[in-house]
Each structure stands twice: as structure tokens, then as C-alpha cells.
Design a protein around this motif. Structure first.
Motif, PDB file in Angstrom:
ATOM      1  N   GLY A 116       0.809  -1.214   0.000  1.00  0.00           N
ATOM      2  CA  GLY A 116       0.000   0.000   0.000  1.00  0.00           C
ATOM      3  C   GLY A 116       0.838   1.258   0.000  1.00  0.00           C
TER       4      GLY A 116
ATOM      5  N   ILE B 181       2.264   1.657  -3.595  1.00  0.00           N
ATOM      6  CA  ILE B 181       1.220   2.090  -4.530  1.00  0.00           C
ATOM      7  C   ILE B 181       0.792   3.526  -4.228  1.00  0.00           C
ATOM      8  CG2 ILE B 181      -1.182   1.687  -5.211  1.00  0.00           C
ATOM      9  CD1 ILE B 181      -0.604  -1.309  -4.909  1.00  0.00           C
TER      10      ILE B 181
ATOM     11  N   ALA C 128       1.010   6.580  -6.829  1.00  0.00           N
ATOM     12  CA  ALA C 128      -0.212   7.328  -7.135  1.00  0.00           C
ATOM     13  C   ALA C 128      -0.058   8.811  -6.808  1.00  0.00           C
ATOM     14  CB  ALA C 128      -1.394   6.737  -6.369  1.00  0.00           C
TER      15      ALA C 128
ATOM     16  N   PHE D 149      -3.878   4.904 -13.754  1.00  0.00           N
ATOM     17  CA  PHE D 149      -3.260   4.238 -12.607  1.00  0.00           C
ATOM     18  C   PHE D 149      -3.944   4.615 -11.297  1.00  0.00           C
ATOM     19  CE2 PHE D 149      -0.129   3.940  -9.176  1.00  0.00           C
ATOM     20  CZ  PHE D 149       0.209   2.602  -9.293  1.00  0.00           C
ATOM     21  N   VAL D 150      -4.192   5.899 -11.114  1.00  0.00           N
ATOM     22  CA  VAL D 150      -4.823   6.350  -9.871  1.00  0.00           C
ATOM     23  C   VAL D 150      -6.249   5.815  -9.770  1.00  0.00           C
ATOM     24  CG1 VAL D 150      -5.602   8.366  -8.582  1.00  0.00           C
ATOM     25  CG2 VAL D 150      -3.380   8.389  -9.683  1.00  0.00           C
TER      26      VAL D 150
ATOM     27  N   SER E 184      -7.582   3.144 -11.276  1.00  0.00           N
ATOM     28  CA  SER E 184      -7.618   1.686 -11.124  1.00  0.00           C
ATOM     29  C   SER E 184      -7.111   1.255  -9.753  1.00  0.00           C
ATOM     30  CB  SER E 184      -6.815   1.018 -12.234  1.00  0.00           C
ATOM     31  OG  SER E 184      -5.461   1.415 -12.175  1.00  0.00           O
ATOM     32  N   THR E 185      -6.079   1.903  -9.232  1.00  0.00           N
ATOM     33  CA  THR E 185      -5.597   1.524  -7.901  1.00  0.00           C
ATOM     34  C   THR E 185      -6.591   1.919  -6.819  1.00  0.00           C
ATOM     35  OG1 THR E 185      -4.300   3.568  -7.761  1.00  0.00           O
ATOM     36  CG2 THR E 185      -3.144   1.573  -8.477  1.00  0.00           C
ATOM     37  N   THR E 186      -7.299   3.018  -6.996  1.00  0.00           N
ATOM     38  CA  THR E 186      -8.325   3.402  -6.027  1.00  0.00           C
ATOM     39  C   THR E 186      -9.458   2.377  -6.026  1.00  0.00           C
ATOM     40  OG1 THR E 186      -7.798   5.737  -6.311  1.00  0.00           O
ATOM     41  CG2 THR E 186      -9.942   5.216  -5.353  1.00  0.00           C
TER      42      THR E 186
ATOM     43  N   ALA F 237      -9.262  -0.774  -7.017  1.00  0.00           N
ATOM     44  CA  ALA F 237      -8.718  -2.030  -6.470  1.00  0.00           C
ATOM     45  C   ALA F 237      -8.581  -1.942  -4.959  1.00  0.00           C
ATOM     46  CB  ALA F 237      -7.379  -2.341  -7.111  1.00  0.00           C
ATOM     47  N   ALA F 238      -8.168  -0.790  -4.442  1.00  0.00           N
ATOM     48  CA  ALA F 238      -8.007  -0.635  -2.999  1.00  0.00           C
ATOM     49  C   ALA F 238      -9.352  -0.714  -2.282  1.00  0.00           C
ATOM     50  CB  ALA F 238      -7.330   0.694  -2.684  1.00  0.00           C
TER      51      ALA F 238
END
Length: 160
Positions: free
Chosen positions: A112, A115, A119, A127-128, A130-132, A134-135
Motif C-alpha cells: 500500500g 502504490i 499514485a 493508474f490512480v 484503477s488503484t483506487t 482495487a483498494a
């Protein structure tokens, strides 16, 4: 200012405690069917009334809640239908829970953190987003599923 923050934290903790316990208590009440008919079949009306009085089910919901809450604060979580008291079962599983929590933190924190740093450098874009997403999915769905799978795996590995 620090006194105000401390006061807000204390009242927030009290409110959270009362809300969570009331919610847990009410969810247990909303389970379909009568408590006694689920576990003790074939009781007469007198036996049901006697059991309801013994368990405190004949009193008001407020009285039942405060009795239950007093038991929780004393560490008296009731008795299991077979075996030791519930508190003993909970404290017996505490070591496994702490192990799972520690393993989860040791895995999740470095990932975390990495990432989050990436981010922060890339403030917008795919990226931001998709990672948000996914998180949020991983934070809400993954830990209970992982904890259940690890607990089952550990208990299966420990059983003969």
C-alpha cells in the motif's frame, strides 16, 4: 485544543461502542424464529416459559440489552451449547486472529505504501483510478475472505 480533541475521541468511542453493541444485539434479535425453538425442540408451554425466564427473554428489550451489555463489559459472553464458555472460546482463538492480523499488516503496508507513493506522483490518469478501485474492493472484500481461508487452512493443517 487538545482537551477538545480528547473529549471528542472519548465521546466518539462511547458512541461507537453503544452503536456497535446495539446493532449486534438487534441483529441477533432479528434472526428468524424463536430462540428456544431453534435449539430445544419438543418443549411444553411451561418449559418454554421457564426457559424464557431463565434466559431473561420475558423482560423488555432494554432490560435484555443492558444485562447483555453488562455481561460483555464483565467479559461474560454467555455459555456455548456444548463445551466451554464463549469467552474462553474467543480468547482461545485470539492468538490465531493476532497472527492473521500481523501477517496482513506486514503484507499490506509495504504494498500500500508503494502504490500510494506512485499514485501521489501520478495525480491523475488510469493508474490512480484503477488503484483506487482495487483498494476499495480489496479493503472491503478481501480481508474477511483471506482471514476465513487462512483460518480454515490453519485449522485443517493442525488437525490430525
Amino acid at each position: 485544543m487538545s482537551r477538545y480533541i480528547a473529549k471528542r475521541i472519548v465521546w466518539g468511542a462511547i458512541t461507537l461502542l453503544l452503536f456497535v453493541t446495539a446493532l449486534f444485539f438487534l441483529i441477533n434479535l432479528l434472526v428468524p424464529g424463536d430462540f428456544m425453538t431453534q435449539f430445544r425442540l419438543g418443549l411444553s408451554a411451561e418449559q418454554r416459559a421457564e426457559m424464557a425466564a431463565e434466559l431473561g427473554l420475558d423482560r423488555s428489550l432494554w432490560a435484555q440489552y443492558w444485562d447483555w451489555m453488562g455481561g460483555v463489559l464483565r467479559g461474560d459472553l454467555g455459555n456455548a451449547f456444548a463445551g466451554p464458555p464463549v469467552a474462553q472460546l474467543v480468547f482461545g482463538a485470539l492468538a490465531t486472529s493476532v497472527l492473521l492480523f500481523s501477517a496482513g499488516v506486514l503484507i499490506a503496508f509495504p504494498i500500500g505504501n508503494l502504490i500510494g507513493r506512485v499514485a501521489a506522483w501520478r495525480r491523475s490518469g488510469f493508474f490512480v483510478g484503477s488503484t483506487t478501485l482495487a483498494a476499495v474492493v480489496a479493503f472491503t472484500a478481501f480481508p474477511p475472505a483471506l482471514a476465513f481461508a487462512l483460518e480454515r487452512g490453519l485449522s485443517n493443517a493442525a488437525s490430525p
